[in-house]
Design an enzyme around this catalytic site. Structure first.
Site, PDB file in Angstrom:
ATOM      1  N   CYS A  78     -21.195  33.221  -2.123  1.00 33.19           N
ATOM      2  CA  CYS A  78     -21.266  32.069  -3.034  1.00 33.19           C
ATOM      3  C   CYS A  78     -20.166  31.054  -2.816  1.00 33.19           C
ATOM      4  O   CYS A  78     -20.431  29.836  -2.825  1.00 33.19           O
ATOM      5  CB  CYS A  78     -21.299  32.538  -4.489  1.00 33.19           C
ATOM      6  N   HIS A 117     -18.507  34.375  -9.786  1.00 29.54           N
ATOM      7  CA  HIS A 117     -19.541  33.598  -9.106  1.00 29.54           C
ATOM      8  C   HIS A 117     -19.252  32.112  -9.237  1.00 29.54           C
ATOM      9  O   HIS A 117     -18.867  31.627 -10.299  1.00 29.54           O
ATOM     10  CB  HIS A 117     -20.924  33.899  -9.699  1.00 29.54           C
ATOM     11  N   ASP A 134     -26.732  25.503  -7.201  1.00 28.20           N
ATOM     12  CA  ASP A 134     -26.233  26.823  -6.806  1.00 28.20           C
ATOM     13  C   ASP A 134     -27.067  27.339  -5.634  1.00 28.20           C
ATOM     14  O   ASP A 134     -28.210  27.743  -5.804  1.00 28.20           O
ATOM     15  CB  ASP A 134     -26.313  27.794  -7.986  1.00 28.20           C
TER      16      ASP A 134
END
Length: 281
Positions: A78, A117, A134
């Site tokens: 991420c 995250h 995202d």
């Protein structure tokens, strides 16, 4: 060349990034561009944790992300994916800031896990509300398209359904949850929980180091590879290879040796595994 000149970072290579994700459309900072770039990135660049698996914290410097993910046959997790997307969106003229979330998928409580995250809050010219972008969640419930930050609304895009819900907690800011719709059985499942205060590159450097080096981090213990297309989502979790198709069909098989695992990484994910690294640890 002076020391100040030699230490100046090179500008982000937007042309190379857009070639890598296969986007040849317009570059004006509007909603259509944001959606197209987000989707193209999601379908082009794989999720993987091979640096963490080898005991190394991956660099989040733009030049290193470009060398690894744009010019190399690698992906990232991420922090790498969303840092790279932030560079691209900034170069395109969007206002971008980082958000941090607690992954609650499979957790006992929304507050039982730390914030590990990274996502992006994107301001879009002409749009009344910011968007959540995202490209680094690495799961079948991940966003493929950005969605406006509106509580209670449902969004459908690229074959996936999402919504935002409010979760109770004791903090001064609202706690949001991104929920994904799982059709078998039909239910909404929270993916991660977050508040809307911005986080900086320095924050993500600390998160990145912790997640990639802590002995109890799942990313340091076994390989996680993921790749999405319009037709299917493939994943390698340790030795288990899973293919989830758009029609709901899911197949699994267990990889039996390292040569097979490296071949799957190459053919299914487009990843060149570094020499000396074993996927089936």
């Amino acid at each position: 060349m002076s020391d100040a000149q030699s230490s100046t970072p090179a500008p982000f290579d937007l042309d190379a990034y857009l070639r890598r994700i296969g986007w040849e459309g317009g570059r004006e900072p509007g909603l259509a561009t944001l959606r197209a770039v987000h989707l193209a990135h999601s379908f082009s660049l794989p999720f993987e944790n091979l640096d963490a698996l080898s005991g190394t914290a991956p660099s989040l410097a733009p030049a290193d992300l470009t060398a690894k993910m744009v010019r190399g046959r690698r992906g990232g997790y991420c922090y790498e994916h969303n840092s790279l997307l932030a560079c691209a969106l900034g170069a395109l003229g969007f206002e971008v800031s980082g958000l941090a979330a607690r992954v609650v998928l499979g957790a006992d409580s929304p507050l039982s896990r730390p914030r590990t995250h990274m996502m992006l809050r994107v301001g879009v010219p002409g749009e009344p509300r910011p968007y959540l972008a995202d490209v680094g969640f690495g799961a079948t419930g991940a966003l493929l398209l950005p969605v406006p930050l509106v509580l209670g609304a449902e969004f459908e895009g690229a074959g996936r359904r999402h919504r935002f819900a409010r979760l109770p907690h004791d903090g001064p800011l609202e706690l949001w949850a991104l929920e994904a719709y799982d059709g078998a059985p039909a239910r909404w499942a929270a993916q991660y929980a977050f508040t809307l205060e911005p986080f900086t590159a320095a924050d993500f450097e600390v998160f990145n180091w912790h997640v990639s080096t802590h002995p109890r981090s799942p990313f340091t213990r076994r390989a996680y590879l993921q790749k999405a297309t319009a037709e299917r989502h493939v994943a390698l979790d340790g030795a288990r290879f899973t293919e989830s198709r758009a029609d709901g069909t899911v197949t699994e098989r267990t990889l039996t040796d390292e040569a097979e695992a490296r071949r799957v990484a190459d053919e299914e994910f487009g990843i060149e595994v570094p020499q000396g690294l074993n996927l089936l640890v």
